[in-house]
Design an enzyme around this catalytic site. Structure first.
Site, PDB file in Angstrom:
ATOM      1  N   TYR A 132     -50.076  28.248  37.263  1.00 25.40           N
ATOM      2  CA  TYR A 132     -51.325  28.816  37.785  1.00 25.40           C
ATOM      3  C   TYR A 132     -50.954  29.932  38.758  1.00 25.40           C
ATOM      4  O   TYR A 132     -49.854  30.499  38.662  1.00 25.40           O
ATOM      5  CB  TYR A 132     -52.111  27.654  38.437  1.00 25.40           C
ATOM      6  CG  TYR A 132     -53.534  27.959  38.806  1.00 25.40           C
ATOM      7  CD1 TYR A 132     -54.439  28.432  37.869  1.00 25.40           C
ATOM      8  CD2 TYR A 132     -53.988  27.746  40.112  1.00 25.40           C
ATOM      9  CE1 TYR A 132     -55.752  28.702  38.225  1.00 25.40           C
ATOM     10  CE2 TYR A 132     -55.304  28.012  40.465  1.00 25.40           C
ATOM     11  CZ  TYR A 132     -56.173  28.492  39.523  1.00 25.40           C
ATOM     12  OH  TYR A 132     -57.478  28.758  39.874  1.00 25.40           O
ATOM     13  N   ARG A 177     -61.327  41.469  34.748  1.00 23.48           N
ATOM     14  CA  ARG A 177     -60.953  41.331  36.173  1.00 23.48           C
ATOM     15  C   ARG A 177     -60.052  40.115  36.285  1.00 23.48           C
ATOM     16  O   ARG A 177     -60.481  39.033  36.631  1.00 23.48           O
ATOM     17  CB  ARG A 177     -62.228  41.180  37.006  1.00 23.48           C
ATOM     18  CG  ARG A 177     -62.107  41.421  38.463  1.00 23.48           C
ATOM     19  CD  ARG A 177     -61.437  40.277  39.240  1.00 23.48           C
ATOM     20  NE  ARG A 177     -62.219  39.146  39.635  1.00 23.48           N
ATOM     21  CZ  ARG A 177     -61.769  37.879  39.572  1.00 23.48           C
ATOM     22  NH1 ARG A 177     -60.609  37.570  39.069  1.00 23.48           N
ATOM     23  NH2 ARG A 177     -62.501  36.886  39.986  1.00 23.48           N
ATOM     24  N   LYS A 194     -56.341  27.919  33.289  1.00 23.42           N
ATOM     25  CA  LYS A 194     -57.432  27.125  33.861  1.00 23.42           C
ATOM     26  C   LYS A 194     -57.564  25.801  33.111  1.00 23.42           C
ATOM     27  O   LYS A 194     -57.785  24.750  33.700  1.00 23.42           O
ATOM     28  CB  LYS A 194     -58.751  27.893  33.778  1.00 23.42           C
ATOM     29  CG  LYS A 194     -58.811  29.121  34.679  1.00 23.42           C
ATOM     30  CD  LYS A 194     -59.249  28.768  36.090  1.00 23.42           C
ATOM     31  CE  LYS A 194     -59.161  29.969  37.007  1.00 23.42           C
ATOM     32  NZ  LYS A 194     -59.569  29.693  38.385  1.00 23.42           N
ATOM     33  N   GLU A 231     -64.871  33.066  33.209  1.00 21.99           N
ATOM     34  CA  GLU A 231     -63.755  33.281  34.127  1.00 21.99           C
ATOM     35  C   GLU A 231     -63.307  34.730  34.102  1.00 21.99           C
ATOM     36  O   GLU A 231     -63.093  35.319  33.029  1.00 21.99           O
ATOM     37  CB  GLU A 231     -62.590  32.370  33.706  1.00 21.99           C
ATOM     38  CG  GLU A 231     -61.495  32.213  34.718  1.00 21.99           C
ATOM     39  CD  GLU A 231     -61.906  31.454  35.983  1.00 21.99           C
ATOM     40  OE1 GLU A 231     -62.446  30.344  35.871  1.00 21.99           O
ATOM     41  OE2 GLU A 231     -61.688  31.997  37.085  1.00 21.99           O
ATOM     42  N   ASP A 232     -63.153  35.289  35.267  1.00 21.89           N
ATOM     43  CA  ASP A 232     -62.565  36.616  35.445  1.00 21.89           C
ATOM     44  C   ASP A 232     -63.234  37.715  34.619  1.00 21.89           C
ATOM     45  O   ASP A 232     -62.571  38.569  34.010  1.00 21.89           O
ATOM     46  CB  ASP A 232     -61.046  36.550  35.208  1.00 21.89           C
ATOM     47  CG  ASP A 232     -60.344  35.808  36.352  1.00 21.89           C
ATOM     48  OD1 ASP A 232     -61.041  35.191  37.174  1.00 21.89           O
ATOM     49  OD2 ASP A 232     -59.108  35.841  36.420  1.00 21.89           O
ATOM     50  N   ASP A 240     -66.938  30.392  37.293  1.00 23.51           N
ATOM     51  CA  ASP A 240     -66.005  29.812  38.253  1.00 23.51           C
ATOM     52  C   ASP A 240     -65.751  30.731  39.443  1.00 23.51           C
ATOM     53  O   ASP A 240     -65.611  30.268  40.573  1.00 23.51           O
ATOM     54  CB  ASP A 240     -64.694  29.517  37.507  1.00 23.51           C
ATOM     55  CG  ASP A 240     -63.689  28.807  38.374  1.00 23.51           C
ATOM     56  OD1 ASP A 240     -64.104  27.943  39.160  1.00 23.51           O
ATOM     57  OD2 ASP A 240     -62.487  29.107  38.253  1.00 23.51           O
ATOM     58  N   ASP A 241     -65.694  32.026  39.199  1.00 25.61           N
ATOM     59  CA  ASP A 241     -65.389  32.966  40.288  1.00 25.61           C
ATOM     60  C   ASP A 241     -66.535  33.037  41.289  1.00 25.61           C
ATOM     61  O   ASP A 241     -66.312  33.292  42.471  1.00 25.61           O
ATOM     62  CB  ASP A 241     -65.091  34.355  39.720  1.00 25.61           C
ATOM     63  CG  ASP A 241     -63.902  34.290  38.789  1.00 25.61           C
ATOM     64  OD1 ASP A 241     -62.813  33.933  39.248  1.00 25.61           O
ATOM     65  OD2 ASP A 241     -64.083  34.543  37.580  1.00 25.61           O
ATOM     66  N   ASN A 296     -56.274  36.741  45.012  1.00 21.10           N
ATOM     67  CA  ASN A 296     -55.122  36.309  44.208  1.00 21.10           C
ATOM     68  C   ASN A 296     -54.593  37.463  43.382  1.00 21.10           C
ATOM     69  O   ASN A 296     -55.344  38.386  43.082  1.00 21.10           O
ATOM     70  CB  ASN A 296     -55.568  35.196  43.236  1.00 21.10           C
ATOM     71  CG  ASN A 296     -55.945  33.929  43.962  1.00 21.10           C
ATOM     72  OD1 ASN A 296     -55.268  33.509  44.876  1.00 21.10           O
ATOM     73  ND2 ASN A 296     -57.043  33.326  43.534  1.00 21.10           N
TER      74      ASN A 296
HETATM   75  N1  LIG Z   1     -59.320  31.815  45.890  1.00 19.94           N
HETATM   76  C1  LIG Z   1     -60.085  31.682  44.830  1.00 19.94           C
HETATM   77  O1  LIG Z   1     -60.380  30.577  44.364  1.00 19.94           O
HETATM   78  C2  LIG Z   1     -60.617  32.894  44.175  1.00 19.94           C
HETATM   79  C3  LIG Z   1     -60.137  34.119  44.492  1.00 19.94           C
HETATM   80  N2  LIG Z   1     -60.645  35.224  43.889  1.00 19.94           N
HETATM   81  C4  LIG Z   1     -59.995  36.486  44.205  1.00 19.94           C
HETATM   82  O2  LIG Z   1     -60.868  37.287  44.966  1.00 19.94           O
HETATM   83  C5  LIG Z   1     -60.653  38.642  44.634  1.00 19.94           C
HETATM   84  C6  LIG Z   1     -61.990  39.268  44.290  1.00 19.94           C
HETATM   85  O3  LIG Z   1     -62.553  38.625  43.195  1.00 19.94           O
HETATM   86  P1  LIG Z   1     -64.046  38.994  42.721  1.00 19.94           P
HETATM   87  O4  LIG Z   1     -64.976  38.919  43.839  1.00 19.94           O
HETATM   88  O5  LIG Z   1     -64.324  38.195  41.530  1.00 19.94           O
HETATM   89  O6  LIG Z   1     -63.821  40.504  42.292  1.00 19.94           O
HETATM   90  P2  LIG Z   1     -64.911  41.641  42.164  1.00 19.94           P
HETATM   91  O7  LIG Z   1     -64.284  42.723  41.402  1.00 19.94           O
HETATM   92  O8  LIG Z   1     -66.177  41.057  41.714  1.00 19.94           O
HETATM   93  O9  LIG Z   1     -65.103  42.120  43.683  1.00 19.94           O
HETATM   94  C7  LIG Z   1     -64.127  42.780  44.402  1.00 19.94           C
HETATM   95  C8  LIG Z   1     -64.766  43.317  45.652  1.00 19.94           C
HETATM   96  O10 LIG Z   1     -63.760  43.921  46.452  1.00 19.94           O
HETATM   97  C9  LIG Z   1     -64.223  45.182  46.832  1.00 19.94           C
HETATM   98  N3  LIG Z   1     -63.146  46.127  47.066  1.00 19.94           N
HETATM   99  C10 LIG Z   1     -62.301  46.661  46.181  1.00 19.94           C
HETATM  100  N4  LIG Z   1     -61.497  47.551  46.783  1.00 19.94           N
HETATM  101  C11 LIG Z   1     -61.869  47.573  48.074  1.00 19.94           C
HETATM  102  C12 LIG Z   1     -61.452  48.304  49.210  1.00 19.94           C
HETATM  103  N5  LIG Z   1     -60.475  49.197  49.134  1.00 19.94           N
HETATM  104  N6  LIG Z   1     -62.056  48.063  50.374  1.00 19.94           N
HETATM  105  C13 LIG Z   1     -63.043  47.179  50.462  1.00 19.94           C
HETATM  106  N7  LIG Z   1     -63.502  46.457  49.443  1.00 19.94           N
HETATM  107  C14 LIG Z   1     -62.909  46.665  48.254  1.00 19.94           C
HETATM  108  C15 LIG Z   1     -65.086  45.673  45.702  1.00 19.94           C
HETATM  109  O11 LIG Z   1     -65.910  46.722  46.182  1.00 19.94           O
HETATM  110  P3  LIG Z   1     -67.028  47.436  45.268  1.00 19.94           P
HETATM  111  O12 LIG Z   1     -68.096  46.404  45.124  1.00 19.94           O
HETATM  112  O13 LIG Z   1     -67.440  48.595  46.089  1.00 19.94           O
HETATM  113  O14 LIG Z   1     -66.360  47.790  43.996  1.00 19.94           O
HETATM  114  C16 LIG Z   1     -65.813  44.398  45.373  1.00 19.94           C
HETATM  115  O15 LIG Z   1     -66.922  44.234  46.182  1.00 19.94           O
HETATM  116  C17 LIG Z   1     -59.644  38.652  43.488  1.00 19.94           C
HETATM  117  O16 LIG Z   1     -58.371  38.894  44.020  1.00 19.94           O
HETATM  118  C18 LIG Z   1     -59.682  37.263  42.948  1.00 19.94           C
HETATM  119  O17 LIG Z   1     -58.450  36.853  42.430  1.00 19.94           O
HETATM  120  C19 LIG Z   1     -61.681  35.172  43.014  1.00 19.94           C
HETATM  121  C20 LIG Z   1     -62.193  33.973  42.654  1.00 19.94           C
HETATM  122  C21 LIG Z   1     -61.645  32.725  43.162  1.00 19.94           C
HETATM  123  C1  LIG Z   2     -58.798  31.619  41.319  1.00 17.52           C
HETATM  124  C2  LIG Z   2     -59.590  32.515  40.510  1.00 17.52           C
HETATM  125  O1  LIG Z   2     -60.431  32.089  39.748  1.00 17.52           O
HETATM  126  C3  LIG Z   2     -59.382  33.931  40.632  1.00 17.52           C
HETATM  127  O2  LIG Z   2     -58.603  34.367  41.468  1.00 17.52           O
HETATM  128  O3  LIG Z   2     -60.012  34.646  39.857  1.00 17.52           O
HETATM  129 MG   LIG Z   3     -61.053  33.509  38.334  1.00 16.48          MG
END
Ligand SMILES: NC(=O)C1=CN([C@@H]2O[C@H](COP(=O)(O)OP(=O)(O)OC[C@H]3O[C@@H](n4cnc5c(N)ncnc54)[C@H](OP(=O)(O)O)[C@@H]3O)[C@@H](O)[C@H]2O)C=CC1
Ligand SMILES: CC(=O)C(=O)O
Ligand SMILES: [Mg+2]
Length: 589
Positions: A137, A191, A209, A281-282, A304-305, A451
């Protein structure tokens, strides 16, 4: 098992009734009983002999086939003479795995075992969960996806292409040999973690997953199906790679994409069951919330996200509130999210749901405790480039924000008690930010959830060091324990949805639930938080250890079933923890 042989099995249609006849159903059906058709694949695997049997990962035991089995299944002479135990096999492989310096090599080696001998793979993983979860993972699965075409070891899951399969998805799904599929994890690869658009190579994520569904959530692998919906890829470097095996087209958007997803969902329901769980997912932000809104009550699905992440983050927040020095009233916190995508908005929505449902706040006030920064800066009412999701958190402001404000500038304006990193921007929680937070709040919450590790907003060591041990930290990918120069010792918790989705998925399946709701994720968050003890909190972990994830998943499964029953969405009675634990997948021979 809840099984009474004297009542004729099959006399009640499990799919048909919820409410009426449920008790009878409980009597005649073991939980997890097959409310679907019998698995033809499983029967076929059981009947295999000789060389065919050795090539069947779900039935192969390799050198552990007993003398009797070797004689009866035509294996004599096909294996070295000495029969070894599964324990000895595990020992051999784990020793070998430990010789690799490189995590990806460990991944490839382990996937090789999975492709030959499924039970051995899972037993190795389950016996060494803390050590091997970072291999199967995050963070390693991220690198595996980036190089998937180069490390891909054989067929696993289904690849549905918009060019080749649109219009005939049902026909294509018939090629999957199992007639009983209960959990599907699907991605379109746009993503992948914080690594961007990896197209069809994103398949590593649905596979990874589902491995956790099996190893952590007790779901038998035969019921699971990883799927990639290949609607193109917008990463030129990937498409130019001769090893890239996805469609060489720009991502298809709009109506054609929506029709493709819709056809997939309908085909899943028809091929297997309306209760087959579909975990999104993603998917990229532009599709994630939209698809969830569309399908939440049209099929049995969740994202899931958005929802799994919200649940694990809220559980971590609940844990943090119990730490001395952290404000223990959730409503008095001020959250600053760095990143306003699926994960960030999902977490804020669940915080708001908790404040409304359990603390009597009105929704507008509840939302006001969450502020967001996206790639264009602070989100506020009237700012340009606001999506429907972001608008929910675009608050009125009575302060000026310079157009070129840095995250530190925003932190100084908002003065958060908690910062949550879901931005994919590594090292963005700088020393000055963490020091500032610590000067203004006794114990700030610092969650670096992006991540894989390379994308984390800060490391555990940085959070503890810059805050002199005051930060309450958790991260999406695992970090080792940290000892500061003054001797303070911390075990950072892993705020990853892996704590939640296997249990929710198991609960949905065991309860025969029709839909998945946000309230189920709220209950899961509470359940997970309740399993975090003072002992864990004392060393700074806001979660119980991942080594306990099987029990955690079973508790979450029960909580999910209870909530489903409350909402009238369950078709089977709520099982006890022991009943759920009893039906866990056991990969012993
Ligand atoms: N720990 C966990 O269980 C999980 C972790 N994650 C992680 O969280 C991260 C985001 O996932 P997710 O929300 O799905 O992704 P999204 O693509 O949906 O969102 C990413 C966000 O980050 C913003 N962003 C990108 N670049 C910048 C920057 N330079 N400055 C400020 N903001 C920025 C984007 O801005 P804009 O909207 O303007 O494009 C957007 O709002 C990933 O790394 C993912 O792996 C996700 C799910 C679960
Ligand atoms: C953990 C997870 O789902 C992610 O980083 O997208
Ligand atoms: Mg995910």
């Amino acid at each position: 098992m809840l099984f009474v042989g004297s009542i004729k099995a099959g006399s009640v249609n499990c799919l048909s009734g919820f409410r009426g006849g449920r008790r009878v159903e409980a009597l005649i059906k073991p939980i997890w009983s097959c409310h679907y058709r019998r698995s033809s694949m499983t029967t076929m695997s059981m009947n295999k002999r000789g060389h065919e049997l050795l090539k069947e990962p779900s039935a192969n035991k390799g050198t552990a086939f007993t003398e009797g089995e070797r004689a009866s299944k035509g294996l004599d002479g096909l294996l070295p003479p000495r029969v070894v135990s599964q324990e000895t096999q595990i020992q051999r492989h784990i020793e070998y795995i430990r010789h690799f310096d490189n995590m990806l090599d460990k991944y490839v080696y382990l996937m090789g075992i999975l492709g030959r001998n499924e039970k051995l793979f899972f037993q190795i993983v389950m016996n060494n969960l803390m050590e091997l979860m970072p291999v199967i993972y995050t963070p390693t699965v991220g690198e595996a996806c980036q190089k998937f075409g180069k490390v891909f070891g054989g067929a696993r899951g289904m690849w549905l292409s918009i060019k080749q399969h649109k219009g005939k998805i049902m026909e294509t799904l018939k090629n999957w040999p199992e007639d009983d599929v209960r959990v599907i994890v699907v991605s379109d690869g746009e993503r992948i973690l914080g690594l961007g658009d990896l197209g069809a190579w994103g398949m590593g994520i649905p596979i990874g997953k589902l491995l956790l569904y099996n190893a952590c959530g007790g779901v038998d692998p035969k019921y699971c199906l990883p799927v990639v919906l290949d609607n193109g890829c917008n990463t030129p470097a990937l498409r130019n790679d001769p090893q890239y095996f996805g469609e060489d087209i720009d991502r298809v958007r709009g109506k054609e994409y929506d029709e493709f997803v819709d056809e997939f969902i309908q085909a899943v329901q028809a091929r297997w069951s309306p209760q087959t769980l579909i975990q999104f997912e993603d998917f990229a932000n532009s599709n994630a919330a939209r698809l969830l809104d569309e399908y939440m009550f049209k099929c049995c699905c969740f994202n899931d996200d958005i929802q799994g992440t919200a649940s694990v983050a809220l559980a971590g927040i609940f844990g943090a509130l119990r730490i001395p020095g952290v404000e223990n009233d959730l409503s008095k916190h001020r959250f600053l999210f760095y990143g306003a995508g699926s994960a960030g908005i999902g977490i804020a929505d669940l915080i708001a749901e908790e404040l409304v449902t359990n603390m009597g706040m009105d929704l507008t006030t509840a939302k006001k405790i969450c502020w967001f920064v996206d790639s264009k800066g602070l989100i506020y009412n009237g700012r340009h480039a606001l999506t429907k999701e972001k608008e929910k958190y675009a608050h009125e402001k009575d302060f000026e924000v310079p157009a070129d404000a840095s995250l530190f500038d925003v932190v100084k304006i908002i003065k958060p008690t908690a910062i949550v990193g879901v931005s994919t921007i590594p090292q963005s929680f700088t020393e000055e930010i963490i020091k500032y937070l610590t000067e203004n709040v006794e114990r700030p919450i610092v969650f670096a959830l992006s991540n894989p590790t390379s994308k984390a907003e800060c490391t555990a060591e940085q959070a503890y060091k810059f805050s002199n041990g005051k930060a309450v930290f958790s991260s999406g990918s695992p970090f080792d324990p940290v000892t500061l120069d003054d001797g303070q010792y911390f075990v950072p918790g892993q705020g990853n949805n892996a704590y939640v989705f296997p249990g929710v998925g198991l609960g949905i399946s065991v309860g025969g639930c029709k839909h998945v709701t946000n309230a189920m994720f709220l209950e899961s968050a509470k359940t997970l938080a309740s399993l975090c003890t003072e002992e864990h909190l004392k060393v700074g972990s806001v979660y119980p250890p991942i080594s306990e994830v099987q029990d955690i998943s079973a508790h979450i499964a029960v909580a999910t079933c209870k909530q489903a029953e409350k909402e009238g969405l369950a078709t089977r009675p709520v099982p006890s923890f022991e009943e759920v634990r009893k039906v866990f997948y056991h990969p012993t021979y």
